[in-house]
Design a protein around this motif. Structure first.
Motif, short mmCIF file in Angstrom:
data_model
loop_
_atom_site.label_atom_id
_atom_site.label_comp_id
_atom_site.label_asym_id
_atom_site.label_seq_id
_atom_site.Cartn_x
_atom_site.Cartn_y
_atom_site.Cartn_z
N GLY A 173 0.79 -1.24 0.00
CA GLY A 173 0.00 0.00 0.00
C GLY A 173 0.81 1.28 0.00
N LYS A 174 2.10 1.15 -0.28
CA LYS A 174 3.03 2.26 -0.31
C LYS A 174 2.58 3.41 -1.22
CE LYS A 174 6.47 0.58 -2.28
NZ LYS A 174 6.20 1.33 -3.49
N SER A 175 2.11 3.09 -2.40
CA SER A 175 1.77 4.14 -3.38
C SER A 175 0.60 4.99 -2.88
CB SER A 175 1.43 3.52 -4.73
OG SER A 175 2.51 2.72 -5.14
N THR A 179 8.59 11.75 -5.86
CA THR A 179 9.41 11.03 -6.84
C THR A 179 9.41 9.54 -6.51
OG1 THR A 179 11.52 11.05 -8.01
CG2 THR A 179 11.62 11.41 -5.63
N ARG A 180 10.14 8.75 -7.32
CA ARG A 180 10.16 7.31 -7.07
C ARG A 180 11.46 6.68 -7.54
NH1 ARG A 180 6.37 4.37 -11.63
NH2 ARG A 180 7.44 5.13 -13.47
N GLU A 181 11.72 5.46 -7.05
CA GLU A 181 12.88 4.67 -7.51
C GLU A 181 12.45 3.23 -7.79
OE1 GLU A 181 16.52 4.74 -5.44
OE2 GLU A 181 16.85 6.83 -5.91
N PRO A 182 13.09 2.53 -8.72
CA PRO A 182 13.99 3.17 -9.66
C PRO A 182 13.23 4.17 -10.52
CG PRO A 182 13.61 0.85 -10.26
CD PRO A 182 12.95 1.08 -8.95
N ASP A 189 9.08 7.26 -3.33
CA ASP A 189 8.50 5.93 -3.27
C ASP A 189 9.68 4.96 -3.55
OD1 ASP A 189 7.09 3.57 -3.69
OD2 ASP A 189 5.46 4.57 -4.76
N ARG A 190 10.29 4.49 -2.49
CA ARG A 190 11.50 3.63 -2.46
C ARG A 190 12.81 4.42 -2.62
NH1 ARG A 190 9.85 -1.48 -2.18
NH2 ARG A 190 8.08 -2.20 -3.38
N PHE A 191 13.85 3.84 -2.00
CA PHE A 191 15.24 4.36 -2.10
C PHE A 191 16.17 3.21 -1.72
CE2 PHE A 191 18.74 7.29 -0.57
CZ PHE A 191 18.97 7.91 -1.78
N THR A 192 17.32 3.50 -1.13
CA THR A 192 18.37 2.49 -0.94
C THR A 192 17.99 1.31 -0.05
OG1 THR A 192 19.93 4.28 -1.27
CG2 THR A 192 20.82 2.26 -0.32
N ALA A 199 16.88 -4.67 0.73
CA ALA A 199 15.80 -5.64 0.93
C ALA A 199 15.64 -6.59 -0.27
CB ALA A 199 14.49 -4.89 1.20
N TYR A 200 15.64 -6.03 -1.49
CA TYR A 200 15.37 -6.86 -2.68
C TYR A 200 16.62 -7.55 -3.22
CZ TYR A 200 10.50 -5.38 -3.06
OH TYR A 200 9.16 -5.18 -2.82
N GLN A 201 17.67 -6.73 -3.53
CA GLN A 201 18.88 -7.37 -4.09
C GLN A 201 19.63 -8.13 -2.99
OE1 GLN A 201 17.86 -4.10 -5.36
NE2 GLN A 201 17.06 -5.53 -6.88
N PRO A 244 2.08 -8.55 -13.69
CA PRO A 244 3.17 -8.42 -12.72
C PRO A 244 4.52 -8.19 -13.39
CG PRO A 244 2.43 -10.71 -12.88
CD PRO A 244 1.50 -9.90 -13.72
N ASP A 245 5.36 -7.30 -12.78
CA ASP A 245 6.70 -7.09 -13.31
C ASP A 245 7.64 -8.19 -12.79
OD1 ASP A 245 7.75 -6.33 -10.74
OD2 ASP A 245 7.02 -4.28 -11.04
N ARG A 246 8.94 -8.09 -13.11
CA ARG A 246 9.92 -9.13 -12.74
C ARG A 246 9.94 -9.42 -11.24
NH1 ARG A 246 15.17 -7.48 -13.22
NH2 ARG A 246 15.99 -9.51 -12.69
N PHE A 247 9.76 -8.38 -10.43
CA PHE A 247 9.82 -8.58 -8.98
C PHE A 247 8.51 -9.16 -8.46
CE2 PHE A 247 13.07 -5.42 -9.89
CZ PHE A 247 14.15 -5.98 -9.24
N GLU A 248 7.41 -8.63 -9.00
CA GLU A 248 6.09 -9.08 -8.52
C GLU A 248 5.82 -10.55 -8.85
OE1 GLU A 248 4.02 -4.66 -8.81
OE2 GLU A 248 3.88 -6.06 -10.48
N GLN A 249 6.60 -11.10 -9.80
CA GLN A 249 6.43 -12.51 -10.14
C GLN A 249 7.16 -13.44 -9.18
OE1 GLN A 249 7.73 -12.90 -14.23
NE2 GLN A 249 6.34 -11.27 -14.88
P1 TYD Z 1 7.41 -0.42 -6.93
O1 TYD Z 1 7.49 0.71 -5.98
O2 TYD Z 1 6.83 -1.67 -6.40
O3 TYD Z 1 6.63 0.04 -8.22
P2 TYD Z 1 5.07 -0.21 -8.54
O4 TYD Z 1 4.31 0.14 -7.29
O5 TYD Z 1 4.80 0.73 -9.68
O6 TYD Z 1 4.95 -1.66 -8.92
O7 TYD Z 1 8.94 -0.65 -7.42
C1 TYD Z 1 9.31 -1.49 -8.46
C2 TYD Z 1 10.16 -2.65 -8.03
O8 TYD Z 1 11.54 -2.30 -7.94
C3 TYD Z 1 9.80 -3.27 -6.69
O9 TYD Z 1 9.36 -4.59 -6.92
C4 TYD Z 1 11.10 -3.32 -5.92
C5 TYD Z 1 12.15 -3.08 -6.93
N1 TYD Z 1 13.37 -2.39 -6.42
C6 TYD Z 1 14.51 -3.12 -6.16
O10 TYD Z 1 14.53 -4.35 -6.32
N2 TYD Z 1 15.63 -2.47 -5.72
C7 TYD Z 1 15.69 -1.12 -5.54
O11 TYD Z 1 16.73 -0.56 -5.14
C8 TYD Z 1 14.49 -0.37 -5.81
C9 TYD Z 1 14.48 1.12 -5.63
C10 TYD Z 1 13.35 -1.05 -6.25
#
Ligand code: TYD
Length: 204
Positions: free
Chosen positions: A15-17, A37-40, A92-95, A100-102, A150-155
């Motif tokens: 629910g971040k967005s 703003t947002r990342e990436p 919306d996201r940073f380091t 957390a993800y990588q 779903p994008d690469r992460f959401e999958q």
């Molecule tokens: P997300 O905020 O989830 O975008 P949306 O709400 O539009 O789907 O961000 C996109 C993805 O990028 C999210 O799954 C996490 C990933 N991400 C990383 O893996 N590493 C990072 O450093 C950042 C900033 C994002």
């Protein structure tokens, strides 16, 4: 006076967005000149890199390097100039997302991430980071209900998101002054009240 830098984090579906949009509006109502703003992303080049990392299969270290390449551009072109001119920046996201993800999610060694952070940011950190926390099964259910592709992460699997979630929680406990956890199972109204309290207490 330098502006404040606030970042929003959490697993996909937390629910971040929604909270990002609410927070921008809240700060504007307080009379603050705020840049969302947002990342990436966040810059024209960063948005191109975003499109790549969210869709193209790639080596884990390539992924991490592209996240930080986009971040360097974001800092140089948008975040640092805005803060220097007294504006607040809410991203919306940073380091923490890279850790957390990588790091947590994909298993990249923390010291590599720390080296990239030191290189790209030279000690620069957010003033406040809000982590929206939610059990992974509820987050995945919410994601599925949105119906978008779903994008690469959401999958990724639930186990992946569990590692991402635990990394956020671990970081929040290690840095309680900067990182605040919000329970995303609560109602929007309750979360907004808590956000209001955190912002007023920590940043004014
Ligand atoms: P997300 O905020 O989830 O975008 P949306 O709400 O539009 O789907 O961000 C996109 C993805 O990028 C999210 O799954 C996490 C990933 N991400 C990383 O893996 N590493 C990072 O450093 C950042 C900033 C994002």
């Amino acid at each position: 006076m330098r502006g404040k830098f606030i970042t929003l984090e959490g697993i996909d579906g937390a629910g971040k967005s929604t909270h990002h949009a609410w927070l921008i509006d809240f700060l504007k109502r307080k009379g603050i000149d705020v840049v969302p703003t947002r990342e990436p992303g966040g810059t024209p080049l960063g948005e191109k890199l975003r499109a790549l990392v969210l869709s193209e299969p790639m080596h884990l270290e390539t992924e991490a390097l592209l996240m930080f390449a986009a971040r360097k551009e974001h800092l140089d072109k948008l975040i640092l100039p805005a803060l220097a001119s007294g504006k607040w920046v809410v991203s919306d996201r940073f380091t923490d997302a890279s850790y957390a993800y990588q790091g947590g999610g994909r298993g990249l060694a923390e010291e590599k991430l720390r080296a990239l952070e030191d290189w790209a940011q030279a000690g620069f950190r957010p003033d406040l980071t809000l982590v929206f926390d939610l059990p992974t099964e509820i987050a995945l259910q919410r994601l599925a209900e949105t119906g978008h592709r779903p994008d690469r992460f959401e999958q990724e699997s639930q186990a992946f998101f569990e590692r991402v979630r635990q990394t956020y929680l671990f970081r929040a406990h290690a840095e309680p002054g900067r990182i605040k956890i919000l329970d995303s199972t609560e109602s929007l109204h309750n979360i907004q009240k808590k956000l209001e309290g955190i912002i007023l207490a920590y940043l004014f």
